[in-house]
Design an enzyme around this catalytic site. Sequence first.
Site, PDB file in Angstrom:
ATOM      1  N   THR A   1       0.973  -1.323   0.000  1.00 20.32           N
ATOM      2  CA  THR A   1       0.093   0.243  -0.071  1.00 20.32           C
ATOM      3  C   THR A   1       0.939   1.061  -0.042  1.00 20.32           C
ATOM      4  OG1 THR A   1      -1.760  -0.961   1.128  1.00 20.32           O
ATOM      5  CG2 THR A   1      -1.846   1.198   1.163  1.00 20.32           C
TER       6      THR A   1
ATOM      7  N   GLU B   1      -3.410  -8.280   5.869  1.00 24.01           N
ATOM      8  CA  GLU B   1      -3.229  -8.332   7.499  1.00 24.01           C
ATOM      9  C   GLU B   1      -3.278  -9.958   7.965  1.00 24.01           C
ATOM     10  OE1 GLU B   1      -1.409  -4.949   7.997  1.00 24.01           O
ATOM     11  OE2 GLU B   1      -2.082  -5.846   9.885  1.00 24.01           O
TER      12      GLU B   1
HETATM   13  C1  LIG Z   1      -4.931  -4.482  -1.774  1.00 29.66           C
HETATM   14  C2  LIG Z   1      -3.966  -5.138  -0.947  1.00 29.66           C
HETATM   15  C3  LIG Z   1      -2.800  -4.394   0.013  1.00 29.66           C
HETATM   16  C4  LIG Z   1      -1.819  -4.796   0.848  1.00 29.66           C
HETATM   17  N1  LIG Z   1      -1.090  -4.255   1.390  1.00 29.66           N
HETATM   18  C5  LIG Z   1       0.043  -4.568   1.781  1.00 29.66           C
HETATM   19  C6  LIG Z   1       0.815  -3.793   2.726  1.00 29.66           C
HETATM   20  O1  LIG Z   1       0.672  -2.680   2.628  1.00 29.66           O
HETATM   21  N2  LIG Z   1       2.179  -4.312   3.052  1.00 29.66           N
HETATM   22  C7  LIG Z   1       2.581  -5.627   2.737  1.00 29.66           C
HETATM   23  O2  LIG Z   1       3.550  -6.108   3.281  1.00 29.66           O
HETATM   24  N3  LIG Z   1       1.564  -6.478   2.080  1.00 29.66           N
HETATM   25  C8  LIG Z   1       0.453  -6.120   1.950  1.00 29.66           C
HETATM   26  N4  LIG Z   1      -0.389  -6.736   1.412  1.00 29.66           N
HETATM   27  C9  LIG Z   1      -0.437  -8.560   0.969  1.00 29.66           C
HETATM   28  C10 LIG Z   1      -1.178  -9.098   1.988  1.00 29.66           C
HETATM   29  O3  LIG Z   1      -0.831  -8.996   3.555  1.00 29.66           O
HETATM   30  C11 LIG Z   1      -1.176 -10.471   1.339  1.00 29.66           C
HETATM   31  O4  LIG Z   1      -1.679 -10.600   0.341  1.00 29.66           O
HETATM   32  C12 LIG Z   1      -1.741 -11.672   2.325  1.00 29.66           C
HETATM   33  O5  LIG Z   1      -0.924 -11.857   3.782  1.00 29.66           O
HETATM   34  C13 LIG Z   1      -1.889 -12.937   1.688  1.00 29.66           C
HETATM   35  O6  LIG Z   1      -0.825 -13.375   1.190  1.00 29.66           O
HETATM   36  P1  LIG Z   1      -0.777 -13.777  -0.519  1.00 29.66           P
HETATM   37  O7  LIG Z   1      -1.779 -13.066  -1.149  1.00 29.66           O
HETATM   38  O8  LIG Z   1       0.580 -14.348  -0.994  1.00 29.66           O
HETATM   39  O9  LIG Z   1      -1.791 -15.239  -0.181  1.00 29.66           O
HETATM   40  P2  LIG Z   1      -1.139 -16.725  -0.133  1.00 29.66           P
HETATM   41  O10 LIG Z   1      -0.314 -16.799   0.887  1.00 29.66           O
HETATM   42  O11 LIG Z   1      -0.670 -17.201  -1.345  1.00 29.66           O
HETATM   43  O12 LIG Z   1      -2.608 -17.500  -0.012  1.00 29.66           O
HETATM   44  C14 LIG Z   1      -3.411 -17.968  -0.835  1.00 29.66           C
HETATM   45  C15 LIG Z   1      -4.463 -18.661  -0.245  1.00 29.66           C
HETATM   46  O13 LIG Z   1      -3.971 -19.841   0.411  1.00 29.66           O
HETATM   47  C16 LIG Z   1      -4.473 -19.925   1.910  1.00 29.66           C
HETATM   48  N5  LIG Z   1      -3.466 -20.413   2.708  1.00 29.66           N
HETATM   49  C17 LIG Z   1      -2.165 -20.136   2.637  1.00 29.66           C
HETATM   50  N6  LIG Z   1      -1.336 -20.711   3.512  1.00 29.66           N
HETATM   51  C18 LIG Z   1      -2.466 -21.288   4.330  1.00 29.66           C
HETATM   52  C19 LIG Z   1      -2.367 -22.388   5.464  1.00 29.66           C
HETATM   53  N7  LIG Z   1      -1.287 -22.684   6.095  1.00 29.66           N
HETATM   54  N8  LIG Z   1      -3.503 -22.868   5.931  1.00 29.66           N
HETATM   55  C20 LIG Z   1      -4.534 -22.661   5.231  1.00 29.66           C
HETATM   56  N9  LIG Z   1      -4.800 -21.795   4.113  1.00 29.66           N
HETATM   57  C21 LIG Z   1      -3.638 -21.126   3.722  1.00 29.66           C
HETATM   58  C22 LIG Z   1      -4.930 -18.440   2.122  1.00 29.66           C
HETATM   59  O14 LIG Z   1      -5.683 -18.123   3.159  1.00 29.66           O
HETATM   60  C23 LIG Z   1      -5.375 -17.857   0.537  1.00 29.66           C
HETATM   61  O15 LIG Z   1      -6.688 -18.323   0.865  1.00 29.66           O
HETATM   62  C24 LIG Z   1      -1.600  -6.146   0.740  1.00 29.66           C
HETATM   63  C25 LIG Z   1      -2.461  -6.946  -0.258  1.00 29.66           C
HETATM   64  C26 LIG Z   1      -3.450  -6.347  -1.048  1.00 29.66           C
HETATM   65  C27 LIG Z   1      -4.263  -7.262  -1.946  1.00 29.66           C
END
Ligand SMILES: Cc1cc2nc3c(=O)[nH]c(=O)nc-3n(C[C@H](O)[C@H](O)[C@H](O)COP(=O)(O)OP(=O)(O)OC[C@H]3O[C@@H](n4cnc5c(N)ncnc54)[C@H](O)[C@@H]3O)c2cc1C
Length: 408
Positions: free
Chosen positions: A164, A388
């Site tokens: 963000t 988060e």
């Molecule tokens: C609009 C937006 C703003 C953001 N802002 C920031 C920011 O300012 N700073 C920052 O650092 N990040 C930011 N993020 C990142 C955000 O925190 C991550 O997208 C989030 O932590 C999920 O990670 P991922 O997208 O890689 O999903 P993944 O980790 O790849 O997960 C994909 C799916 O698998 C599931 N999953 C993964 N592991 C497990 C498990 N062990 N058990 C069960 N289910 C699981 C998840 O719940 C999800 O449904 C932002 C994201 C968005 C979309």
Amino acid sequence: MPEFTMDLNEEQKEVRDWLHGFAADVIRPAAAEWDEREETPWPVIQEAAKVGIYSLDFYAQQYFDPTGLGIPMAMEELFWGDAGIALSIVGTGLAAVGVLANGTEEQIGTWIPQMYGDASDVKVAAFCSSEPDAGSDVASMRTRAVYDEAKDEWVINGTKTWATNGGIANVHVVVAVVDPELGSKGHASFIVPPNTPGLSQGQKFKKHGIRASHTAEVVLEDVRVPGSCLLGGKERLDERLARAREKAKAGGERVKNAAMATFEASRPAVGAMAVGTARAAYEVALDYARTREQFGRPIIDNQGVAFQLADMRTSVDAARLLVWRASWMAVNGKPFTAAEGSMSKLFASETAKKVTAQAIQILGGNGYTREYPVERMHRDAAIYTIFEGTSEIQRLVIARTLSGMPIR
Ligand SMILES: Cc1cc2nc3c(=O)[nH]c(=O)nc-3n(C[C@H](O)[C@H](O)[C@H](O)COP(=O)(O)OP(=O)(O)OC[C@H]3O[C@@H](n4cnc5c(N)ncnc54)[C@H](O)[C@@H]3O)c2cc1C
């Protein structure tokens, strides 16, 4: 320690009404425009800075409110106005909390003011932890920070994503690996000061919701920052790493890393954002159900519609209670023995998704169009179960806390 209470004091009521006025008069009327433009609403942030809502002082006051209700109340009102614009206003806070949680007094005094700028020249800040291959799985982070002792500088290389305000921020807080052997315990947070060579914005994402909030990749190529930019300082880092190595050798006890401390502190606040969006959609739906007539009577006269509204309001209030409890516990140093912070975020974010979908249903065809705000609110609400920590990760944290088992 103040007793937990749901009665806002006079000062809190004044702040709430003032924020609500700003959300109703400035944020809500601008929401549709900035959602379509998919750009940071600088004029609205500036307006917020002019009246004192976009400032360190304001957040510090709410943050240190001993009842714990300052931050959730503020978040609920601003996000009631509009989630995308409100995130543009409060996004800097995530980076600021990173510095407050891990920085020295000098770092707090130096960098937080530069994150906000002032009303005549507003700035934003970004917290960069997530990476393309390290979202929920923070331990697989690859961005590397290496200490150049001769120059007392850290050299950072890597790619951050979904940040963000990434790339448009004056100050970036970047989490990087300093000891790859230690997994997430070998991470540290760094300030990247304004205009540091080597930091650039990668792709800016086109999103489903919260489109007024800027989300982008941040590319770090041989970014050099002074030793003083390591949050907490080198001595504290060396001590922390030494303890982690000892514990790793001994086989185990968990050590909190810098990024996790930031997420823990901010989870109930995200829950409060979700409560704001859910409440907004519920209010639109209630109003519509009272005035829309079909079969010669307001649609709320049908039990099927009225009961949905009863469920929506019940969920919104229950979510707020969980958020307020967790915020009160956090401010008063109560241990989260049942992961109450994660619980509040989980329930509030799922509530926002559900309630905004119910609102669309109650508005029928109108709910599905951009003439009415509930379709935007529904798109916005989807973020709360993702950032988060996703809902699944919240459940994992809660289940592990309750059971003491390493549930996978
Ligand atoms: C609009 C937006 C703003 C953001 N802002 C920031 C920011 O300012 N700073 C920052 O650092 N990040 C930011 N993020 C990142 C955000 O925190 C991550 O997208 C989030 O932590 C999920 O990670 P991922 O997208 O890689 O999903 P993944 O980790 O790849 O997960 C994909 C799916 O698998 C599931 N999953 C993964 N592991 C497990 C498990 N062990 N058990 C069960 N289910 C699981 C998840 O719940 C999800 O449904 C932002 C994201 C968005 C979309």
